[in-house]
Scaffold this motif. Structure first.
Motif, PDB file in Angstrom:
ATOM      1  N   ILE A   8      -3.190   5.640  11.807  1.00 28.04           N
ATOM      2  CA  ILE A   8      -2.789   4.466  11.060  1.00 28.04           C
ATOM      3  C   ILE A   8      -1.274   4.355  11.109  1.00 28.04           C
ATOM      4  O   ILE A   8      -0.567   5.370  11.016  1.00 28.04           O
ATOM      5  N   ASP A   9      -0.776   3.156  11.233  1.00 31.67           N
ATOM      6  CA  ASP A   9       0.663   2.891  11.245  1.00 31.67           C
ATOM      7  C   ASP A   9       1.309   3.622  10.066  1.00 31.67           C
ATOM      8  O   ASP A   9       0.894   3.458   8.914  1.00 31.67           O
ATOM      9  N   SER A  10       2.325   4.417  10.341  1.00 29.93           N
ATOM     10  CA  SER A  10       2.939   5.248   9.302  1.00 29.93           C
ATOM     11  C   SER A  10       3.584   4.418   8.191  1.00 29.93           C
ATOM     12  O   SER A  10       3.520   4.803   7.014  1.00 29.93           O
ATOM     13  N   ASN A  11       4.184   3.299   8.535  1.00 27.95           N
ATOM     14  CA  ASN A  11       4.774   2.446   7.501  1.00 27.95           C
ATOM     15  C   ASN A  11       3.700   1.852   6.595  1.00 27.95           C
ATOM     16  O   ASN A  11       3.878   1.777   5.373  1.00 27.95           O
TER      17      ASN A  11
ATOM     18  N   GLY B  24       2.228   4.195  -1.760  1.00 28.38           N
ATOM     19  CA  GLY B  24       3.135   3.738  -2.802  1.00 28.38           C
ATOM     20  C   GLY B  24       2.481   2.769  -3.774  1.00 28.38           C
ATOM     21  O   GLY B  24       2.885   2.675  -4.935  1.00 28.38           O
ATOM     22  N   LEU B  25       1.469   2.068  -3.305  1.00 28.78           N
ATOM     23  CA  LEU B  25       0.744   1.110  -4.147  1.00 28.78           C
ATOM     24  C   LEU B  25      -0.544   1.698  -4.713  1.00 28.78           C
ATOM     25  O   LEU B  25      -1.345   0.988  -5.311  1.00 28.78           O
ATOM     26  N   ASP B  26      -0.730   3.004  -4.520  1.00 30.66           N
ATOM     27  CA  ASP B  26      -1.942   3.706  -4.982  1.00 30.66           C
ATOM     28  C   ASP B  26      -3.230   3.109  -4.429  1.00 30.66           C
ATOM     29  O   ASP B  26      -4.242   3.026  -5.121  1.00 30.66           O
ATOM     30  N   VAL B  27      -3.177   2.666  -3.174  1.00 36.59           N
ATOM     31  CA  VAL B  27      -4.367   2.152  -2.510  1.00 36.59           C
ATOM     32  C   VAL B  27      -5.205   3.344  -2.060  1.00 36.59           C
ATOM     33  O   VAL B  27      -4.679   4.294  -1.465  1.00 36.59           O
ATOM     34  N   ASN B  28      -6.497   3.314  -2.357  1.00 38.00           N
ATOM     35  CA  ASN B  28      -7.409   4.338  -1.865  1.00 38.00           C
ATOM     36  C   ASN B  28      -7.633   4.042  -0.377  1.00 38.00           C
ATOM     37  O   ASN B  28      -8.420   3.165  -0.008  1.00 38.00           O
ATOM     38  N   VAL B  29      -6.917   4.766   0.466  1.00 41.42           N
ATOM     39  CA  VAL B  29      -6.914   4.485   1.902  1.00 41.42           C
ATOM     40  C   VAL B  29      -8.299   4.674   2.512  1.00 41.42           C
ATOM     41  O   VAL B  29      -8.733   3.888   3.355  1.00 41.42           O
ATOM     42  N   SER B  30      -9.013   5.693   2.087  1.00 42.05           N
ATOM     43  CA  SER B  30     -10.354   5.924   2.629  1.00 42.05           C
ATOM     44  C   SER B  30     -11.275   4.753   2.317  1.00 42.05           C
ATOM     45  O   SER B  30     -12.001   4.268   3.193  1.00 42.05           O
ATOM     46  N   ARG B  31     -11.250   4.295   1.078  1.00 45.31           N
ATOM     47  CA  ARG B  31     -12.120   3.175   0.693  1.00 45.31           C
ATOM     48  C   ARG B  31     -11.671   1.881   1.360  1.00 45.31           C
ATOM     49  O   ARG B  31     -12.491   1.050   1.747  1.00 45.31           O
ATOM     50  N   ALA B  32     -10.370   1.705   1.501  1.00 46.18           N
ATOM     51  CA  ALA B  32      -9.863   0.507   2.170  1.00 46.18           C
ATOM     52  C   ALA B  32     -10.283   0.501   3.643  1.00 46.18           C
ATOM     53  O   ALA B  32     -10.695  -0.536   4.178  1.00 46.18           O
ATOM     54  N   ALA B  33     -10.193   1.662   4.286  1.00 49.32           N
ATOM     55  CA  ALA B  33     -10.616   1.761   5.684  1.00 49.32           C
ATOM     56  C   ALA B  33     -12.117   1.501   5.794  1.00 49.32           C
ATOM     57  O   ALA B  33     -12.577   0.780   6.687  1.00 49.32           O
TER      58      ALA B  33
END
Length: 80
Positions: A17-20, A27-36
């Motif tokens: 995933i793009d590092s930025n 920083g926004l407390d997004v659950n990356v696993s669930r978002a993916a």
């Protein structure tokens, strides 16, 4: 959009995933696993729809041709 099952058996996956984007998500407390998972579910649904349209193209074209020539069955009873 399909609702994701909270009790589904999860399988670990390695993603690049793009590092930025990752920094911003954290920083926004997004659950990356669930978002993916939600993004993958959306992509799967879109592909299923595309394939269904390809598989059923002949039937849809035949119906459209019939409706153009014969009209829509029971059209006189439509209220819209």
């Amino acid at each position: 959009m399909r609702k994701l099952a909270s009790n589904a058996i999860r399988q670990p996956a390695n993603l690049s995933i793009d590092s930025n984007l990752m920094k911003e998500a954290k920083g926004l407390d997004v659950n990356v696993s669930r978002a993916a998972e939600a993004g993958i579910a959306e992509a799967v649904a879109a592909e299923k729809t595309r394939l269904w349209k390809l598989e059923n193209r002949a039937t849809m074209e035949a119906w459209n041709e019939y409706a153009e020539k014969q009209g829509i069955p029971l059209e006189e009873h439509r209220q819209f």
